[in-house]
Design an enzyme around this catalytic site. Sequence first.
Site, PDB file in Angstrom:
ATOM      1  CG  LEU A  33      -1.881  -1.182   1.360  1.00 52.07           C
ATOM      2  CD1 LEU A  33      -2.803  -0.964   2.561  1.00 52.07           C
ATOM      3  CD2 LEU A  33      -2.695  -1.410   0.102  1.00 52.07           C
ATOM      4  CG  HIS A  37      -3.183   1.127  -2.333  1.00 54.10           C
ATOM      5  ND1 HIS A  37      -1.821   1.024  -2.473  1.00 54.10           N
ATOM      6  CD2 HIS A  37      -3.716   0.407  -3.337  1.00 54.10           C
ATOM      7  CE1 HIS A  37      -1.533   0.266  -3.506  1.00 54.10           C
ATOM      8  NE2 HIS A  37      -2.666  -0.132  -4.063  1.00 54.10           N
ATOM      9  CD  GLN A  61      -5.318  -8.083 -11.310  1.00 51.47           C
ATOM     10  OE1 GLN A  61      -6.316  -8.333 -10.646  1.00 51.47           O
ATOM     11  NE2 GLN A  61      -4.793  -6.873 -11.358  1.00 51.47           N
ATOM     12  CE  LYS A 150      -0.662   4.715 -11.604  1.00 56.22           C
ATOM     13  NZ  LYS A 150      -0.667   3.317 -11.788  1.00 56.22           N
ATOM     14  CG  MET A 185       1.918   7.892  -4.950  1.00 56.11           C
ATOM     15  SD  MET A 185       1.621   7.839  -3.188  1.00 56.11           S
ATOM     16  CE  MET A 185       2.508   9.299  -2.708  1.00 56.11           C
TER      17      MET A 185
HETATM   18  P1  AMP Z   1      -3.812  -2.017  -6.925  1.00 58.32           P
HETATM   19  O1  AMP Z   1      -3.342  -2.456  -5.583  1.00 58.32           O
HETATM   20  O2  AMP Z   1      -2.721  -1.474  -7.791  1.00 58.32           O
HETATM   21  O3  AMP Z   1      -4.656  -3.064  -7.611  1.00 58.32           O
HETATM   22  O4  AMP Z   1      -4.774  -0.786  -6.678  1.00 58.32           O
HETATM   23  C1  AMP Z   1      -5.882  -0.876  -5.829  1.00 58.32           C
HETATM   24  C2  AMP Z   1      -6.714   0.340  -6.015  1.00 58.32           C
HETATM   25  O5  AMP Z   1      -5.969   1.507  -5.699  1.00 58.32           O
HETATM   26  C3  AMP Z   1      -7.211   0.522  -7.458  1.00 58.32           C
HETATM   27  O6  AMP Z   1      -8.554   0.966  -7.440  1.00 58.32           O
HETATM   28  C4  AMP Z   1      -6.289   1.574  -7.992  1.00 58.32           C
HETATM   29  O7  AMP Z   1      -6.849   2.346  -9.045  1.00 58.32           O
HETATM   30  C5  AMP Z   1      -6.072   2.427  -6.758  1.00 58.32           C
HETATM   31  N1  AMP Z   1      -4.832   3.201  -6.902  1.00 58.32           N
HETATM   32  C6  AMP Z   1      -3.605   2.716  -7.203  1.00 58.32           C
HETATM   33  N2  AMP Z   1      -2.724   3.741  -7.302  1.00 58.32           N
HETATM   34  C7  AMP Z   1      -3.408   4.873  -7.069  1.00 58.32           C
HETATM   35  C8  AMP Z   1      -3.058   6.257  -7.035  1.00 58.32           C
HETATM   36  N3  AMP Z   1      -1.821   6.675  -7.277  1.00 58.32           N
HETATM   37  N4  AMP Z   1      -4.013   7.151  -6.765  1.00 58.32           N
HETATM   38  C9  AMP Z   1      -5.299   6.742  -6.511  1.00 58.32           C
HETATM   39  N5  AMP Z   1      -5.692   5.455  -6.529  1.00 58.32           N
HETATM   40  C10 AMP Z   1      -4.758   4.527  -6.805  1.00 58.32           C
END
Ligand code: AMP
Length: 289
Positions: A33, A37, A61, A150, A185
Amino acid sequence: MSLIQTVQDLNLWLDNNGRHGKTVGFVPTMGYLHEGHLSLIRKAKEDNDIVVVSIFVNPTQFAPGEDFKEYPRNLERDYELSCEAGADMVFHPEVSEVYPSGATTAVEVTGSLTKTLCGLSRPTHFKGVTTVVTILLNMVRPDQVYFGQKDAQQALIIKKMIRDLWMPVKMIICPIVREEDGLAMSSRNVYLNAEERKQALNLYKSLQEGEKLVEEGVIAASKIVQAVRMYLERAPLAVIDYVELLDANTLEAVAEVYDDVLLAIAVKFGKTRLIDNKILKSKEERTCF
Ligand code: AMP
């Protein structure tokens, strides 16, 4: 705060914590995280009585040869950070809990949303995403679920899936959180070496370049795309996957910038593939308000 690994314990916990009569917000993640997140978790806490965060690196995925095995993991740290951000429970299931042996069902959004951008370079990716999000939503049964802008294409695809399947959940999309210098991020940023990290800043700067052109009155998509590409090419280590200007709702190609178009980019630095995006509005649209 609780750490839960099975659906049985998840249901028990939700029942014991009085899910009936309370609202449940859910933030699905793959862990490792960062502030992006955490912004989702904080927003979920603002909006709901109970916040559940899932940490699950979803194998379906990732295509063979992608970074499923190398994907960064740190459950202890994720648990602490989730707690600080306001989560009430972290759900960290085993792969066998999500995909029990013999499970053969997948959920796929077909059509133009999945046939462009990352859908072209990662053809099996979104089917894995929609399948796991469906499974997790069925397990947690939240009132509201939170995703980040993002992953703009992912958010549109999930929104469509929720609507098409009449899933009883409200989806909330939160803004992109960036490092101080502008890099979006991402858990994958840790893969970057110092030089790649420096050059990766061109992703954000190239989006700003596109935005600047639109502010100056340029509306031709081809000109904007070309300028963004040229900016990215200033980084010698950058290998461009795509630079696209698309309708921000349908992801269909646009010839000109009008209200809400999505400037989306994907660039590889060595083995690390980074994505970023910006919603652009035409000058006229912006001056209407
Ligand atoms: P992930 O762990 O990469 O699958 O991301 C989990 C959630 O966090 C997803 O909905 C992403 O779009 C969101 N997320 C990842 N990076 C960012 C960021 N920099 N800003 C906002 N949301 C993010």
